[in-house]
Enzyme design. Structure first.
Site, PDB file in Angstrom:
ATOM      1  N   CYS A  87      12.105 -36.125 -18.290  1.00 50.09           N
ATOM      2  CA  CYS A  87      11.369 -37.373 -18.032  1.00 50.09           C
ATOM      3  C   CYS A  87      10.012 -37.317 -18.737  1.00 50.09           C
ATOM      4  O   CYS A  87       9.589 -36.263 -19.205  1.00 50.09           O
ATOM      5  CB  CYS A  87      11.205 -37.597 -16.529  1.00 50.09           C
ATOM      6  SG  CYS A  87       9.906 -36.602 -15.766  1.00 50.09           S
TER       7      CYS A  87
ATOM      8  N   HIS B  57       9.055 -30.625 -10.776  1.00 50.74           N
ATOM      9  CA  HIS B  57      10.283 -30.994 -11.493  1.00 50.74           C
ATOM     10  C   HIS B  57      11.039 -29.736 -11.921  1.00 50.74           C
ATOM     11  O   HIS B  57      10.439 -28.663 -12.087  1.00 50.74           O
ATOM     12  CB  HIS B  57       9.945 -31.856 -12.711  1.00 50.74           C
ATOM     13  CG  HIS B  57       9.516 -33.242 -12.355  1.00 50.74           C
ATOM     14  ND1 HIS B  57       9.861 -34.354 -13.085  1.00 50.74           N
ATOM     15  CD2 HIS B  57       8.780 -33.700 -11.312  1.00 50.74           C
ATOM     16  CE1 HIS B  57       9.353 -35.437 -12.526  1.00 50.74           C
ATOM     17  NE2 HIS B  57       8.682 -35.065 -11.446  1.00 50.74           N
TER      18      HIS B  57
ATOM     19  N   CYS C 268       7.622 -34.651 -17.548  1.00 49.78           N
ATOM     20  CA  CYS C 268       7.974 -33.296 -17.991  1.00 49.78           C
ATOM     21  C   CYS C 268       7.647 -33.102 -19.468  1.00 49.78           C
ATOM     22  O   CYS C 268       7.226 -32.020 -19.870  1.00 49.78           O
ATOM     23  CB  CYS C 268       9.446 -33.004 -17.740  1.00 49.78           C
ATOM     24  SG  CYS C 268       9.774 -32.695 -16.000  1.00 49.78           S
TER      25      CYS C 268
ATOM     26  N   GLU D 114      12.299 -28.841 -14.705  1.00 53.41           N
ATOM     27  CA  GLU D 114      11.851 -28.275 -15.974  1.00 53.41           C
ATOM     28  C   GLU D 114      10.590 -27.432 -15.772  1.00 53.41           C
ATOM     29  O   GLU D 114      10.427 -26.361 -16.352  1.00 53.41           O
ATOM     30  CB  GLU D 114      11.535 -29.397 -16.984  1.00 53.41           C
ATOM     31  CG  GLU D 114      12.701 -30.274 -17.356  1.00 53.41           C
ATOM     32  CD  GLU D 114      12.888 -31.486 -16.421  1.00 53.41           C
ATOM     33  OE1 GLU D 114      12.739 -31.328 -15.190  1.00 53.41           O
ATOM     34  OE2 GLU D 114      13.219 -32.567 -16.936  1.00 53.41           O
TER      35      GLU D 114
HETATM   36  N1  THU Z   1      13.148 -34.822 -11.466  1.00 54.80           N
HETATM   37  C1  THU Z   1      13.210 -33.658 -12.181  1.00 54.80           C
HETATM   38  O1  THU Z   1      13.248 -32.571 -11.592  1.00 54.80           O
HETATM   39  N2  THU Z   1      13.214 -33.702 -13.528  1.00 54.80           N
HETATM   40  C2  THU Z   1      13.213 -34.869 -14.255  1.00 54.80           C
HETATM   41  O2  THU Z   1      13.006 -34.819 -15.466  1.00 54.80           O
HETATM   42  C3  THU Z   1      13.455 -36.133 -13.531  1.00 54.80           C
HETATM   43  C4  THU Z   1      13.063 -36.125 -12.095  1.00 54.80           C
HETATM   44  C5  THU Z   1      13.119 -34.762  -9.990  1.00 54.80           C
HETATM   45  C6  THU Z   1      11.761 -35.079  -9.411  1.00 54.80           C
HETATM   46  C7  THU Z   1      12.116 -35.572  -8.028  1.00 54.80           C
HETATM   47  O3  THU Z   1      12.262 -34.453  -7.189  1.00 54.80           O
HETATM   48  C8  THU Z   1      13.487 -36.211  -8.191  1.00 54.80           C
HETATM   49  O4  THU Z   1      14.002 -35.713  -9.432  1.00 54.80           O
HETATM   50  C9  THU Z   1      13.430 -37.725  -8.241  1.00 54.80           C
HETATM   51  O5  THU Z   1      12.580 -38.143  -9.218  1.00 54.80           O
HETATM   52 ZN    ZN Z   2      10.520 -34.526 -15.069  1.00 56.75          ZN
END
Ligand code: THU
Ligand code: ZN
Length: 319
Positions: A147, A120, A150, A122
């Protein structure tokens, strides 16, 4: 032959103007001298996803913006680095270290692999700060609440209680505002410590002077594995001879742990390298660990650079 040159030339022009338009589109509302400065920082060959404190102060004073506002201004730029071939959902995050530097983070997905390999944005920002020697991040901005996964990841930080999550729409948050009944290191009898300065006292089973092996050993020594004790680290050499490191980072809830391969791909990516520039990979880990990175690293390499062979080197811990 001539046609090939013309084609390559056109491609380079197309590609460079394309990426430049993107930055200037994003920064279209700010005075052009500041926009040019920001573009120059990002387009510098040595850029590794960091805005150093001097540049942050310059942007802040020229635009009369608070640190939060600067972090919101730059966030869409870190999103450009997202690699999301499965979801096409690109996320950019930014965090600030106690040095005053700002660190980019962007999500990474591996096409053809399990979704569990996802990093992710973060997480990417945090490991970016950590890889540049930070031991504390004060603020993180992903445009709102991170999310649940995270939040769980961030709750592992040695300074989780003081971290401020920037909310550009209103009042900022702390982790405990959003993760009301947390599960964390203390539940497993560990005093949390992701990003603490540590040395795991690992030495190689067989001495080596190879730079890449020593870089992987160093990464393993930086790794955080209080639960499995499966300390490990990776070092990657790109075709231009640059070396990148990835530290293993565990989480009390296990699944949000970061494999050293995800860490190193994030560093490479934020330095403007593409994965197919990887030429050599060394993984250092403890023999017969309760949790090994070997299969994970092989699976990822098989998808991004199938011709690159993984070199596994074992170490042990000096108690
Ligand atoms: N994603 C993030 O990078 N951060 C979040 O807090 C929400 C989700 C990314 C993970 C994945 O690559 C895509 O968004 C779909 O979930
Ligand atoms: Zn996340």
């Amino acid at each position: 032959m001539k046609f090939i040159y013309v084609y390559i030339f056109q491609f380079v022009i197309l590609f460079s103007t394309h990426s430049q338009t993107k930055i200037s589109d994003i920064l279209s509302d700010i005075p052009s001298h500041v926009e040019k400065r920001i573009e120059a920082i990002i387009n510098d060959n040595n850029f590794s996803g960091v805005f150093y404190s001097g540049d942050v102060e310059y942007i802040s004073s020229e635009l009369d913006m608070s640190l939060y506002q600067v972090m919101e201004l730059l966030r869409p730029l870190s999103r450009i680095y997202a690699k999301a071939p499965i979801s096409n959902y690109m996320v950019g995050a930014l965090c600030s270290g106690s040095s005053g530097n700002l660190y980019f983070g962007s999500n990474i997905e591996i096409l053809g692999e399990s979704l569990s390999f996802t990093l992710h944005a973060e997480q990417s920002a945090v490991v970016n700060a950590w890889s540049h020697g930070e031991t504390n991040i004060n603020f993180i901005n992903v445009g709102g609440s991170p999310c649940g996964y995270c939040l769980q990841f961030l709750n592992e930080l040695n300074h989780a209680d003081s971290l401020i999550i920037i909310n550009p729409q209103g009042k900022n948050y702390t982790i405990s505002d959003l993760l009301t009944f947390p599960f964390g290191p203390k539940n497993l009898g560990i005093d949390g410590g992701l990003m603490s300065k540590n040395n795991n006292n690992l030495i190689l089973e067989n001495d080596s002077r190879e730079r890449l092996v020593l870089a992987a050993l160093n990464a393993a020594n930086m790794s955080y594995a209080p639960y499995s004790k499966g300390y490990s680290g990776i070092a990657v050499m790109t075709e231009d001879g640059n070396i990148f490191q990835g530290y293993y980072a565990e989480n009390a809830a296990f699944n949000p742990s970061i494999s050293p391969i995800e860490f190193v791909l994030s560093s490479l990516n934020l330095s403007g390298k593409s994965f197919n520039q990887i030429k050599k990979v060394v993984l250092v880990e403890k023999r017969s660990s309760k949790s090994s990175q070997i299969n994970t690293v092989k699976a990822v390499l098989n998808k991004i650079v199938p011709n690159v062979k993984l070199n596994v080197v074992y170490c042990h811990k000096v108690e």
